[in-house]
Scaffold this motif. Structure first.
Motif, PDB file in Angstrom:
ATOM      1  N   VAL A  64       1.959   2.270  -2.405  1.00  0.00           N
ATOM      2  CA  VAL A  64       1.601   2.852  -3.697  1.00  0.00           C
ATOM      3  C   VAL A  64       0.859   4.174  -3.502  1.00  0.00           C
ATOM      4  CG1 VAL A  64      -0.645   1.710  -3.941  1.00  0.00           C
ATOM      5  CG2 VAL A  64       0.683   2.253  -5.965  1.00  0.00           C
ATOM      6  N   VAL A  65       0.261   4.363  -2.322  1.00  0.00           N
ATOM      7  CA  VAL A  65      -0.503   5.602  -2.099  1.00  0.00           C
ATOM      8  C   VAL A  65       0.404   6.843  -2.098  1.00  0.00           C
ATOM      9  CG1 VAL A  65      -1.987   6.846  -0.492  1.00  0.00           C
ATOM     10  CG2 VAL A  65      -2.379   4.435  -0.950  1.00  0.00           C
ATOM     11  N   LEU A  88       0.812  -1.207   0.000  1.00  0.00           N
ATOM     12  CA  LEU A  88       0.000   0.000   0.000  1.00  0.00           C
ATOM     13  C   LEU A  88       0.852   1.266   0.000  1.00  0.00           C
ATOM     14  CD1 LEU A  88      -2.917  -1.237   2.223  1.00  0.00           C
ATOM     15  CD2 LEU A  88      -2.782  -1.061  -0.251  1.00  0.00           C
ATOM     16  N   PHE A 118      -2.886  11.557   1.890  1.00  0.00           N
ATOM     17  CA  PHE A 118      -4.261  11.929   1.564  1.00  0.00           C
ATOM     18  C   PHE A 118      -4.436  13.444   1.577  1.00  0.00           C
ATOM     19  CE2 PHE A 118      -8.503  12.958   3.452  1.00  0.00           C
ATOM     20  CZ  PHE A 118      -9.245  12.762   2.308  1.00  0.00           C
ATOM     21  N   LEU A 128       1.633   7.418  -5.671  1.00  0.00           N
ATOM     22  CA  LEU A 128       0.682   8.042  -6.597  1.00  0.00           C
ATOM     23  C   LEU A 128       0.425   9.493  -6.210  1.00  0.00           C
ATOM     24  CD1 LEU A 128      -1.855   5.142  -7.209  1.00  0.00           C
ATOM     25  CD2 LEU A 128      -0.094   6.002  -8.740  1.00  0.00           C
ATOM     26  N   LEU A 175       0.855  12.535  -8.695  1.00  0.00           N
ATOM     27  CA  LEU A 175      -0.213  13.512  -8.903  1.00  0.00           C
ATOM     28  C   LEU A 175       0.326  14.933  -8.766  1.00  0.00           C
ATOM     29  CD1 LEU A 175      -3.207  13.243  -9.492  1.00  0.00           C
ATOM     30  CD2 LEU A 175      -3.659  13.564  -7.081  1.00  0.00           C
ATOM     31  N   ILE A 219      -2.802  14.903  -1.400  1.00  0.00           N
ATOM     32  CA  ILE A 219      -3.595  14.663  -2.614  1.00  0.00           C
ATOM     33  C   ILE A 219      -4.752  15.655  -2.689  1.00  0.00           C
ATOM     34  CG2 ILE A 219      -5.155  13.048  -3.762  1.00  0.00           C
ATOM     35  CD1 ILE A 219      -3.493  10.772  -2.490  1.00  0.00           C
ATOM     36  N   LEU A 220      -5.461  15.820  -1.547  1.00  0.00           N
ATOM     37  CA  LEU A 220      -6.590  16.746  -1.528  1.00  0.00           C
ATOM     38  C   LEU A 220      -6.142  18.154  -1.893  1.00  0.00           C
ATOM     39  CD1 LEU A 220      -9.053  16.283   1.463  1.00  0.00           C
ATOM     40  CD2 LEU A 220      -9.453  16.017  -0.970  1.00  0.00           C
ATOM     41  N   GLN A 251       0.825   9.603  15.289  1.00  0.00           N
ATOM     42  CA  GLN A 251       0.002   8.459  14.882  1.00  0.00           C
ATOM     43  C   GLN A 251      -0.713   8.737  13.574  1.00  0.00           C
ATOM     44  OE1 GLN A 251      -0.183  10.267  17.693  1.00  0.00           O
ATOM     45  NE2 GLN A 251      -1.577   9.266  19.138  1.00  0.00           N
ATOM     46  N   TYR A 252      -0.867  10.020  13.254  1.00  0.00           N
ATOM     47  CA  TYR A 252      -1.648  10.358  12.063  1.00  0.00           C
ATOM     48  C   TYR A 252      -0.782  10.502  10.809  1.00  0.00           C
ATOM     49  CZ  TYR A 252      -5.226  11.272  15.547  1.00  0.00           C
ATOM     50  OH  TYR A 252      -6.103  11.134  16.574  1.00  0.00           O
ATOM     51  N   GLY A 257       0.023   8.501   8.643  1.00  0.00           N
ATOM     52  CA  GLY A 257      -0.550   7.816   7.485  1.00  0.00           C
ATOM     53  C   GLY A 257      -1.526   8.681   6.705  1.00  0.00           C
ATOM     54  N   ALA A 258      -2.003   9.762   7.334  1.00  0.00           N
ATOM     55  CA  ALA A 258      -2.978  10.615   6.653  1.00  0.00           C
ATOM     56  C   ALA A 258      -2.306  11.645   5.757  1.00  0.00           C
ATOM     57  CB  ALA A 258      -3.870  11.304   7.681  1.00  0.00           C
TER      58      ALA A 258
END
Lengths: 289, 571
Positions: free
Chosen positions: A222-223, A220, A269, A226, A230, A272-273, A262-263, A265-266
Motif C-alpha cells: 500500500v505504501v 504493505l 519514501f 499511496l 500522492l 513521497i518526500l 538492498q535499498y 524499499g526506500a
C-alpha cells in the motif's frame, strides 16, 4: 546498457501494479473520501485464497475466480464498516480506522496463512509478449499497465460523464446531504469498495510472485500505491498511473547497481518526500474544519 | 505553577514508588522482567500519544524512531563511548529528533493525511535500511552494557521506571503549559487555532519532534533490556500495532500509556501460555482501536470521565459579579483600525464580494448586516486570512496585510470568532482564555470572565453550555487586545435578555480593551444596542452605510431584508 534497460523493463510489472493500486486509491478517495491503508491487504486476502486453493489442487482459473470474489467480498466488508460507523467522520479519523483495520487483517492473514511459511505463487501470465530492442517485455507488465490505462479511462469517464459518477462525487463531499436528496448512498459506497477490492486483488495476484510471499509484506505494498496517489494529488488518475509506473521503474533501475539494490524499499519514501517538498509552494487548509 | 496542577504529578510519582516497591520486592524475577517490558512499551506509547492522541496526527513510524535510538545506543556501546547507558539513551533520543523534523517539515504544512503516508513510507524505508546495515555489534554478539547499579532484572526495572516517571512528569507539566493547550486546540480545529495567532506547522512540528525524542528513548531502553537487537524489533508492523494500541487506550495520558504497555505485553504472554498464536493479540488491538475511534473516546479518556463524575464535578458557578474591573485600556489613537479597499471574492462563477470598501475606525463598533448569502462571513474570512485568494486589499491600522497567512494577521491585530464555537472541550475556561489572550495574569483572567458572565477559570469547557461557549469566544478574542475583533453572529442561540446584555458588553469593548469591533449579526436589537455605525451588504455589494437610525430606515435596506418594496408590503 542492455542490462540497465532489462532492469528498467523488469520494473514495469511492479510499476504497472503500483499504478493500478494508486488509481484504485484515488478512486476510493474521490468517491468515498477515504485514504485506504487496507487496500493492498484486501488484495492480498484474495491472492492468498487463490494460492491456497491452487495448492489444494484446484484448477488455476477456478482458484483465480474464487480469489477475485474473496477480494471483492473483503473490500465490501471494509466498506460496510466504514459506511456503517464512520460515514460522517473526518478524513483523518477514517484514515486512522483503516490503519487499525490493516493491523487486524494482517493479524488474521498471518494466522491463516501460517506466518512466514513459504507458499508457491503461480505465475498467472507467464512468458514474454514481445522483444523490443533486445529486451523481453513480459505479459504481466503489459497486462498491468494495459489494465491501468483501461481502469483510468473508465474511472475518468465514469466520474465526469455519467449521472452516477456525479452522485458518487456528491456522496464523497457530503454523504448526509446526498442521502437527503435521494442518492442511494450506502449501496453506491459499497459498490465502490467492491470494485476497488476486485481490481486491487487482480493487481496483487500479478505482482505477488515477484515479492516476498508473506501476508504482511504484500499488505504493505500500500505504501508505493499511496505514493503514486500522492503524485497525482489524490485527484488525477493519469498522473497517478504514470507516477506508479515511474516508482516501479526507479526500483528496477536501482536493482542493477549492487550497492543500491538492498535499498529499493526506500524508493517510495524518497519519492513521497520529493513530492511533498514540491507541494510546499502553497499551504492549504485541512478540509472544512 | 498552581498547587492543583501539582496533584497529578504527585500521583504519578507516588504510584510509581508503590508499584516499583511491590514489583521488585514481592514478585518473582520473571514478572519483574515482564514488568520492564511493560514500562518500555509505555514509554514508546507516551511518544505516540503526544502526536496521535494530543495533537490528532497519524504517525506510523514511531518504532523506526525507536530503532534510530536503539541503533545509536548500540553504536556508542560498541565504540565504548563515555557516560554509560543512561547518557547513551538520551543521546539516542536526540538522534531521532532530526529524523522527525526532516519528515515532519514537508508533511505538516499540508493535509493531515500526508503525514500518515510519509511516516508509513519512512517505516518501510527504515526496514529496508536496517535489514542491510544491521545493528552495531549484532554480528559479533556484543551485548549493550548496563550500569552496574541497575544490572539484573530488578535493577533494570527500576532503571526503566525512572525513565518512565521522568517522561510522564515532564509531559504532565508540558500539557499544562500554553504549548499543551495549543496542541489540543490544533487537534480540535486548525482554523480556530490559527485565528488565535498560532502557527499550525510549528505546533505540529514541536509535537512530532518531541515524540520522536521519546520514541528514541524507548528504543535505547529496549537496547539495554534485550542486550542485542534485530531489525524485527523495530519493523513497520510494530509501528502500526503501536498506533492501534495508543488509539485504543489513549496514550496521551500517563495511565493510558501504562494500560497500553500492560496490554501489549500481557496479550502475547497469555496467548503464548494458552498455546495460541500471539498475532491474535494484534486483532484485539485493531478491534479496540476501531471501537475507540467510533466512540470518539479512548480508554484513558473514559476512565478520566468516570473518575471526574465519581469525584463530583466542581460547580460551574459564575464568578462573583463586579469583583475586579478589567485593567485600563491602552491609549487610543484617532485613526482607522481596519479598512478594506475594493475587496472582491469569487467562488468559481459566483461573485461573493464585489468591490467592497469598508472602514472600521478605532474605538468604534461597526455593524455588518445583510440577508443570508450577502457575503458577510466571506468578508470576515478574507480579512482574517482564511481565503486562498481575493482581489483588492485589507489594511490593518493603515498597513496592508494581504500577503500574510491567518496566524500572522492574528498576531498583527485582527482576531475573529466563528459562527459555530470551536473551543477544544478538553481545556478549562482559564486555559482557553490564556491560549487566546497570551499569558494573562490570574486576576485579569478572572476579571474578563466575570465581565462577560463566564464560569470560573477552572471549569472544564466540556461542561460549559453552548450559549456560554459563544460568550467565551468573545472573551478570548478581546483578551488578546488586538486592533480589531471580528464577531461572527455572537448572539446566535442566545435568549432575548442575554442578547441585550451581550449588546451592552460589545459596546463596552472599545473602552475596556482598546479594540475596534466589526459585528456581523442578524439580531437588530443587538445591532442597535451595540453599533455606532452600520454597513449593509446585499449580494456582495455595499448598499448602505452610516449611523444605525438612518441606515435601518433606508428603503433599499428594508427591501434587501424583506425582499419586497415597502409599499407592496403594506398591501
Amino acid at each position: 546498457m542492455n542490462a540497465l534497460l532489462t532492469s528498467v523493463v523488469a520494473g514495469l510489472t511492479g510499476g504497472g501494479a503500483y499504478g493500478l493500486l494508486g488509481v484504485c486509491a484515488v478512486f476510493t478517495y474521490r468517491l468515498v473520501a477515504v485514504v485506504n491503508f487496507t487496500a493492498a491487504a484486501i488484495g492480498t486476502t484474495g491472492t492468498f485464497v487463490l494460492v491456497m486453493l491452487y495448492e489444494a489442487g484446484a484448477p488455476l482459473w477456478l482458484a483465480m475466480a474464487c480469489g477475485l470474489v474473496a477480494g471483492t467480498v473483503a473490500g465490501i466488508a471494509i466498506g460496510l464498516v466504514m459506511t456503517a460507523w464512520f460515514a460522517e467522520s473526518s478524513a483523518s479519523t477514517k484514515a486512522a480506522v483503516t490503519v487499525a483495520l490493516l493491523v487486524g487483517i494482517v493479524a488474521i492473514g498471518l494466522r491463516l496463512t501460517g506466518g512466514q511459511h513459504p507458499h508457491h505463487f503461480p505465475d498467472l501470465f507467464p512468458g514474454s509478449a514481445m522483444r523490443l530492442a533486445g529486451v523481453e517485455l513480459t505479459f504481466s507488465s503489459l497486462l498491468t499497465i494495459g489494465l491501468g490505462v483501461v481502469f483510468t479511462v473508465l474511472a475518468e469517464t465514469f466520474l465526469t460523464r455519467t449521472r452516477m459518477g456525479l452522485h458518487l462525487r456528491a456522496l464523497s463531499e457530503r454523504p448526509m446531504a446526498a442521502e437527503l436528496i435521494g442518492v442511494p448512498v450506502r449501496r453506491l459506497a459499497v459498490l465502490v469498495w467492491g470494485i476497488t477490492g476486485a481490481v486491487t486483488t487482480f493487481s496483487l495476484m500479478i505482482i505477488a510472485p515477484q515479492r516476498s510471499p508473506d501476508f504482511a509484506s504484500l499488505s504493505l505494498l500500500v505504501v508505493p500505491a499511496l505514493a503514486a496517489a500522492l503524485i497525482g494529488l489524490f485527484r488525477s488518475f493519469w498522473i497517478t498511473l504514470v507516477g506508479g509506473i515511474m516508482i516501479g521503474v526507479v526500483e528496477g533501475t536501482m536493482s542493477v547497481f549492487p550497492g543500491l539494490s538492498q535499498y529499493r524499499g526506500a524508493v517510495p519514501f524518497l519519492i513521497i518526500l520529493a513530492v511533498l517538498l514540491w507541494l510546499q509552494r502553497g499551504a492549504r487548509w485541512d478540509e472544512a474544519r | 505553577m498552581k498547587r492543583a496542577s501539582l496533584r497529578p504529578v504527585l500521583a504519578i510519582v507516588v504510584a510509581a514508588v508503590v508499584a516499583g516497591a511491590i514489583i521488585t520486592g514481592l514478585l518473582p524475577g520473571y514478572w519483574t522482567y515482564l514488568a520492564t517490558a511493560v514500562l518500555i512499551s509505555a514509554v514508546a506509547l507516551q511518544g505516540i500519544g503526544l502526536v496521535a492522541g494530543r495533537t490528532g496526527m497519524i504517525a506510523l513510524c514511531q518504532m523506526s524512531f525507536a530503532g534510530v535510538g536503539a541503533w545509536t545506543v548500540g553504536f556508542l556501546n560498541v565504540g565504548g563511548a563515555p557516560g554509560g547507558l543512561a547518557v547513551w539513551i538520551v543521546i539516542g533520543g536526540l538522534a531521532a529528533v532530526p529524523f522527525g523534523v526532516a519528515i515532519g517539515l514537508p508533511a505538516l504544512r499540508l493535509r493531515g493525511i500526508n503525514l500518515a503516508i510519509v511516516t508509513l513510507g519512512f517505516a518501510t524505508a527504515f526496514d529496508a535500511i536496517l535489514a542491510t546495515i544491521t545493528f552495531p555489534g549484532q554480528t559479533r554478539f556484543i551485548s549493550v552494557a548496563r550500569p552496574a547499579m541497575f544490572d539484573g532484572d530488578g535493577g533494570y526495572f527500576v532503571f526503566a521506571l525512572l525513565f518512565y516517571v521522568a517522561l510522564a512528569v515532564a509531559l504532565e507539566f508540558l500539557a499544562r503549559t500554553r504549548l499543551g493547550a495549543i496542541w489540543l486546540a490544533v487537534r480540535h480545529s486548525e482554523r480556530a487555532a490559527a485565528a488565535h495567532g498560532i502557527s499550525i506547522p510549528r505546533a505540529k512540528l514541536s509535537a512530532f519532534a518531541i515524540s520522536a525524542f521519546i520514541a528514541g528513548i524507548s528504543g535505547g531502553l529496549l537496547a539495554g533490556y534485550l542486550g542485542t537487537l534485530v531489525a524485527d524489533n523495530f519493523s513497520m508492523m510494530q509501528s502500526l500495532v503501536l498506533f492501534a494500541v495508543s488509539t485504543m487506550t489513549g496514550a496521551q495520558f500517563a495511565e493510558g500509556a501504562l494500560i497500553g504497555g500492560i496490554l501489549a505485553v500481557a496479550f502475547p504472554e497469555i496467548l503464548r501460555r494458552l498455546d495460541l498464536g500471539q498475532d491474535i493479540g494484534n486483532l484485539l488491538f485493531a478491534i479496540g482501536a476501531t471501537q475507540a475511534l467510533s466512540a470518539g473516546e479512548a480508554m484513558s479518556e473514559t476512565l478520566r470521565r468516570k473518575v471526574r463524575g465519581f469525584r463530583g464535578a466542581r460547580p460551574a458557578a459564575p464568578h462573583p459579579g463586579v469583583a475586579i474591573a478589567p485593567p485600563a485600556p491602552p491609549p487610543r489613537h484617532q485613526g482607522v483600525a481596519l479598512a478594506t479597499r475594493e475587496l472582491g471574492v469569487r467562488y468559481g462563477t459566483v461573485v461573493a464580494l464585489h468591490g467592497v470598501d469598508l472602514t472600521v475606525p478605532e474605538g468604534a463598533v461597526v455593524g455588518l448586516i445583510g440577508p443570508n448569502g450577502a457575503g458577510k462571513s466571506t468578508l470576515i474570512d478574507a480579512v482574517a486570512g482564511f481565503l486562498h485568494a481575493y482581489s483588492g486589499s485589507v489594511e490593518l491600522g493603515g498597513r496592508a496585510v494581504d500577503g500574510q497567512p491567518a496566524h500572522v494577521r492574528a498576531r498583527n491585530g485582527v482576531r475573529r470568532t466563528w459562527q459555530t464555537t470551536r473551543i477544544a472541550p478538553e481545556l478549562t475556561v482559564g486555559d482557553y482564555l490564556r491560549l487566546a489572550g497570551g499569558d494573562l495574569p490570574e486576576e485579569q483572567v478572572g476579571a474578563i470572565l466575570s465581565w462577560i458572565d463566564c464560569p470560573h477559570p477552572d471549569t472544564p469547557v466540556a461542561s460549559v453550555d453552548a450559549g456560554t461557549r459563544r460568550l467565551l469566544d468573545v472573551a478570548g478574542v478581546v483578551a488578546a487586545r488586538p486592533k480589531v475583533v471580528l464577531l461572527d453572529e455572537p448572539a446566535a442561540g442566545q435568549s432575548y435578555d442575554e442578547t441585550l446584555k451581550l449588546g451592552r458588553r460589545i459596546a463596552e469593548i472599545p473602552n475596556l480593551f482598546g479594540c475596534a469591533v466589526l459585528l456581523v449579526e442578524h439580531d437588530m436589537d443587538l445591532v442597535r444596542a451595540a453599533c455606532s455605525e452600520i454597513t449593509v451588504l446585499d449580494f456582495g455589494r455595499v448598499i448602505a452605510a452610516g449611523p444605525p437610525a438612518v441606515v435601518l430606515e433606508d428603503p433599499r435596506v428594508r427591501k434587501a431584508y424583506l425582499g419586497i418594496e415597502e409599499g407592496s408590503a403594506a398591501a
